[in-house]
Design a protein around this motif. Structure first.
Motif, PDB file in Angstrom:
ATOM      1  N   LEU A 105       0.831  -1.203   0.000  1.00 38.67           N
ATOM      2  CA  LEU A 105       0.000   0.000   0.000  1.00 38.67           C
ATOM      3  C   LEU A 105       0.872   1.263   0.000  1.00 38.67           C
ATOM      4  CD1 LEU A 105      -2.805  -1.036   2.538  1.00 38.67           C
ATOM      5  CD2 LEU A 105      -3.037  -0.734   0.060  1.00 38.67           C
ATOM      6  N   VAL A 106       1.895   1.278   0.870  1.00 39.29           N
ATOM      7  CA  VAL A 106       2.768   2.451   0.948  1.00 39.29           C
ATOM      8  C   VAL A 106       3.556   2.615  -0.353  1.00 39.29           C
ATOM      9  CG1 VAL A 106       4.681   3.517   2.187  1.00 39.29           C
ATOM     10  CG2 VAL A 106       2.927   2.275   3.453  1.00 39.29           C
ATOM     11  N   LEU A 107       4.023   1.503  -0.899  1.00 40.08           N
ATOM     12  CA  LEU A 107       4.780   1.562  -2.148  1.00 40.08           C
ATOM     13  C   LEU A 107       3.908   2.083  -3.286  1.00 40.08           C
ATOM     14  CD1 LEU A 107       7.613   0.851  -3.247  1.00 40.08           C
ATOM     15  CD2 LEU A 107       6.699  -1.376  -3.895  1.00 40.08           C
ATOM     16  N   TYR A 108       2.670   1.638  -3.315  1.00 41.21           N
ATOM     17  CA  TYR A 108       1.729   2.098  -4.349  1.00 41.21           C
ATOM     18  C   TYR A 108       1.552   3.613  -4.257  1.00 41.21           C
ATOM     19  CZ  TYR A 108      -2.561   2.518  -7.090  1.00 41.21           C
ATOM     20  OH  TYR A 108      -3.514   2.897  -8.024  1.00 41.21           O
ATOM     21  N   HIS A 109       1.385   4.113  -3.037  1.00 43.61           N
ATOM     22  CA  HIS A 109       1.237   5.561  -2.853  1.00 43.61           C
ATOM     23  C   HIS A 109       2.520   6.297  -3.239  1.00 43.61           C
ATOM     24  CE1 HIS A 109       1.442   9.364  -0.567  1.00 43.61           C
ATOM     25  NE2 HIS A 109       0.149   9.440  -0.858  1.00 43.61           N
ATOM     26  N   ALA A 110       3.668   5.764  -2.824  1.00 43.46           N
ATOM     27  CA  ALA A 110       4.941   6.417  -3.112  1.00 43.46           C
ATOM     28  C   ALA A 110       5.170   6.528  -4.614  1.00 43.46           C
ATOM     29  CB  ALA A 110       6.084   5.657  -2.444  1.00 43.46           C
ATOM     30  N   LEU A 111       4.849   5.474  -5.349  1.00 46.50           N
ATOM     31  CA  LEU A 111       5.063   5.497  -6.793  1.00 46.50           C
ATOM     32  C   LEU A 111       4.083   6.443  -7.477  1.00 46.50           C
ATOM     33  CD1 LEU A 111       5.711   1.697  -7.471  1.00 46.50           C
ATOM     34  CD2 LEU A 111       7.380   3.549  -7.501  1.00 46.50           C
ATOM     35  N   GLY A 112       2.837   6.455  -7.025  1.00 49.14           N
ATOM     36  CA  GLY A 112       1.870   7.398  -7.593  1.00 49.14           C
ATOM     37  C   GLY A 112       2.271   8.839  -7.336  1.00 49.14           C
ATOM     38  N   TRP A 113       2.722   9.109  -6.123  1.00 49.48           N
ATOM     39  CA  TRP A 113       3.186  10.447  -5.770  1.00 49.48           C
ATOM     40  C   TRP A 113       4.423  10.815  -6.584  1.00 49.48           C
ATOM     41  CZ3 TRP A 113       7.842  11.745  -3.177  1.00 49.48           C
ATOM     42  CH2 TRP A 113       7.945  13.066  -2.743  1.00 49.48           C
ATOM     43  N   GLY A 114       5.331   9.862  -6.733  1.00 50.52           N
ATOM     44  CA  GLY A 114       6.543  10.121  -7.501  1.00 50.52           C
ATOM     45  C   GLY A 114       6.252  10.410  -8.961  1.00 50.52           C
ATOM     46  N   ILE A 324      11.363  -1.279   6.055  1.00 44.87           N
ATOM     47  CA  ILE A 324      10.705  -0.037   5.634  1.00 44.87           C
ATOM     48  C   ILE A 324      11.509   0.793   4.646  1.00 44.87           C
ATOM     49  CG2 ILE A 324       9.494   0.078   7.855  1.00 44.87           C
ATOM     50  CD1 ILE A 324      11.418   2.414   8.586  1.00 44.87           C
ATOM     51  N   HIS A 325      12.732   0.383   4.316  1.00 47.58           N
ATOM     52  CA  HIS A 325      13.628   1.305   3.631  1.00 47.58           C
ATOM     53  C   HIS A 325      13.270   1.602   2.182  1.00 47.58           C
ATOM     54  CE1 HIS A 325      15.523  -2.295   1.870  1.00 47.58           C
ATOM     55  NE2 HIS A 325      16.104  -1.494   1.012  1.00 47.58           N
ATOM     56  N   VAL A 326      12.684   0.659   1.453  1.00 48.03           N
ATOM     57  CA  VAL A 326      12.426   0.902   0.032  1.00 48.03           C
ATOM     58  C   VAL A 326      11.412   2.026  -0.174  1.00 48.03           C
ATOM     59  CG1 VAL A 326      11.476  -0.088  -2.079  1.00 48.03           C
ATOM     60  CG2 VAL A 326      13.176  -1.367  -0.777  1.00 48.03           C
ATOM     61  N   PRO A 327      10.243   2.022   0.494  1.00 51.34           N
ATOM     62  CA  PRO A 327       9.342   3.172   0.329  1.00 51.34           C
ATOM     63  C   PRO A 327       9.968   4.497   0.753  1.00 51.34           C
ATOM     64  CG  PRO A 327       8.172   1.321   1.318  1.00 51.34           C
ATOM     65  CD  PRO A 327       9.623   0.957   1.316  1.00 51.34           C
ATOM     66  N   ILE A 328      10.748   4.475   1.826  1.00 51.06           N
ATOM     67  CA  ILE A 328      11.405   5.713   2.264  1.00 51.06           C
ATOM     68  C   ILE A 328      12.355   6.225   1.188  1.00 51.06           C
ATOM     69  CG2 ILE A 328      13.027   6.701   3.913  1.00 51.06           C
ATOM     70  CD1 ILE A 328      11.848   4.938   6.051  1.00 51.06           C
ATOM     71  N   LEU A 329      13.134   5.333   0.612  1.00 48.03           N
ATOM     72  CA  LEU A 329      14.037   5.740  -0.469  1.00 48.03           C
ATOM     73  C   LEU A 329      13.270   6.360  -1.626  1.00 48.03           C
ATOM     74  CD1 LEU A 329      16.663   2.834  -0.758  1.00 48.03           C
ATOM     75  CD2 LEU A 329      17.154   5.255  -0.314  1.00 48.03           C
ATOM     76  N   ILE A 330      12.125   5.797  -1.955  1.00 46.14           N
ATOM     77  CA  ILE A 330      11.341   6.323  -3.068  1.00 46.14           C
ATOM     78  C   ILE A 330      10.863   7.738  -2.767  1.00 46.14           C
ATOM     79  CG2 ILE A 330       9.157   6.041  -4.322  1.00 46.14           C
ATOM     80  CD1 ILE A 330       9.614   3.013  -4.152  1.00 46.14           C
ATOM     81  N   TYR A 331      10.372   7.954  -1.570  1.00 45.25           N
ATOM     82  CA  TYR A 331       9.919   9.293  -1.185  1.00 45.25           C
ATOM     83  C   TYR A 331      11.057  10.308  -1.201  1.00 45.25           C
ATOM     84  CZ  TYR A 331       5.295   7.678   0.357  1.00 45.25           C
ATOM     85  OH  TYR A 331       4.015   7.173   0.407  1.00 45.25           O
ATOM     86  N   ILE A 332      12.267   9.858  -0.935  1.00 46.37           N
ATOM     87  CA  ILE A 332      13.424  10.768  -0.912  1.00 46.37           C
ATOM     88  C   ILE A 332      14.018  10.958  -2.302  1.00 46.37           C
ATOM     89  CG2 ILE A 332      15.800  11.022  -0.071  1.00 46.37           C
ATOM     90  CD1 ILE A 332      14.888   9.541   2.478  1.00 46.37           C
ATOM     91  N   GLN A 333      14.103   9.891  -3.076  1.00 44.58           N
ATOM     92  CA  GLN A 333      14.839   9.956  -4.339  1.00 44.58           C
ATOM     93  C   GLN A 333      14.058  10.635  -5.465  1.00 44.58           C
ATOM     94  OE1 GLN A 333      16.168   5.764  -4.658  1.00 44.58           O
ATOM     95  NE2 GLN A 333      18.253   6.537  -4.400  1.00 44.58           N
TER      96      GLN A 333
END
Length: 393
Positions: A105-114, A324-333
């Motif tokens: 769920l978090v990854l889906y949101h992170a990718l949509g936001w990205g 938790i690190h992959v979604p965090i990286l996406i939000y940062i990168q």
């Protein structure tokens, strides 16, 4: 129940292998080789990140499964077969069941936001648009799902004590490690992409059993025959030389990065078999895996076999940080991709911020809560923790 000495180097190697995963996944964004593969592939990149990622990929997760096998054998010796499998179901399977849907769920949101904020979308978004019925991936949590399977098989195997001990005695012999193991890994990886992919499907992937499963058994054997570790440590320098030399043919024979068409086909079918298989690069890869995993394990034994409060803290925190690190990286990168900073500075910011957020969230949300108990078990007093092993791999 038997008491066991604490193998501090196992704890320290485990945490380093997990934390290296943060650096590895961050580096994928800044290497041109992975520009068609990774979520946050950055328009500014440098080939040095490719070399680092491909090199560390050779031993990072193989080392983790050797350590996991070591800890499995220790737990069986300490708690018995039933105590072992109950512990593994609580500490490995349950975190997978809890964190897998949350991470999706978090990854889906992170990718949509990205996708909304990125000035230049990574090529992988083309894949997302082209795939009609994607195969469900366990993402970076695949290691928990595979480890659960191996623990169940190990639990069944240890019920046949003589067979179990015979296998563990064989897999730590020099002839097996130097000859049979590279052959087994070559067979396992023969029809896989190079560099080898993650066995991230929900259904069992047999090649993973011949690859990570065998390394798991090697780790279990090293616990029961720990004298072998002491003996092999004498040959650390020759092994390091061999490992360094193994990179020459491996990098020279490295195939080109997969095309978008190949990635789309793999995403639709779940099949990662390359169109053209070069047996020589597969052999070179297998030799490099064995050599570098051995170097990493023995380096830990030689230089990381000591207790400190900082090491213990990082060992406990590393599990949470990896989850938790992959979604965090996406939000940062993604925001970083819109800047003109050098890839080196972007890498530094991404890794530093991810580690800082991981440690802060561990301290505030995990360490003294039920989540901490779920991941690392109940905390024990320092004096006791230095004497007894509580495996968490």
């Amino acid at each position: 129940m038997q008491s066991s000495p604490r193998f501090h180097y196992i704890d320290n190697l485990r945490s380093l292998a997990l934390l290296l995963g943060v650096v590895f996944h961050a580096a994928l964004a800044y290497g041109p080789y992975f520009s068609n593969i990774w979520f946050t592939a950055d328009p500014t990149n440098h080939v040095a990140f490719d070399y680092f990622a491909i090199w560390s990929h050779l031993f990072r997760m193989p080392l983790f499964f050797v350590i996991a096998g070591f800890c499995a054998a220790l737990l069986i010796s300490k708690r018995g077969g039933n105590g072992f499998i109950i512990n593994r179901l609580k500490r490995v399977l349950l975190p997978f069941v809890v964190f897998f849907p949350l991470t999706m769920l978090v990854l889906y949101h992170a990718l949509g936001w990205g996708a909304e904020i990125a000035h230049e979308k990574p090529a992988l978004f083309t894949v997302f648009q082209s795939v009609k019925e994607p195969i469900i991936s366990t993402m970076h949590l695949w290691f928990l799902w595979n480890l659960t399977q191996f623990c169940l098989l190990c639990w069944l195997l240890q019920k046949h004590a003589s067979l179990y001990q015979s296998i563990l005695a064989v897999v730590v012999r020099p002839a097996f490690l130097l000859v049979a193991l590279p052959i087994l890994l070559t067979v396992a990886l023969y029809q896989q992409l190079v560099p080898f992919p993650a066995p991230d499907k929900l259904y069992p992937e047999l090649w993973s059993y011949d690859f990570y499963g065998v390394l798991f058994l090697v780790g279990a054997g090293l616990y029961h025959h720990h004298i072998r570790v002491q003996q092999y440590a004498r040959y650390f320098i020759p092994l390091l030389i061999m490992a360094c030399l193994s990179l020459v043919p491996y990098f020279y024979l490295m195939p080109s990065s997969p095309s978008l068409e190949a990635i789309i086909r793999a995403a639709n079918t779940g099949v990662t078999t390359p169109e053209h298989i070069d047996i020589f690069v597969v052999i070179a890869q297998s030799i490099a895996i064995v050599a570098w995993t051995g170097v990493a394990f023995l380096a830990g034994y030689k230089w990381l076999n000591q207790f400190s409060q900082l090491n213990k803290y990082l060992s406990d925190a590393s599990y949470w940080i990896y989850l938790i690190h992959v979604p965090i990286l996406i939000y940062i990168q993604f925001p970083l991709s819109n800047t003109t900073l050098s890839p080196w500075l972007k890498m530094f910011v991404a890794v530093s911020a991810t580690m800082a957020l991981g440690l802060l969230s561990y301290q505030l949300l995990v360490r003294h809560t039920l989540i901490g108990v779920l991941l690392n078990g109940k905390r024990v007093k320092t004096a006791r923790s230095q004497q007894q092993a509580t495996p968490i791999s």
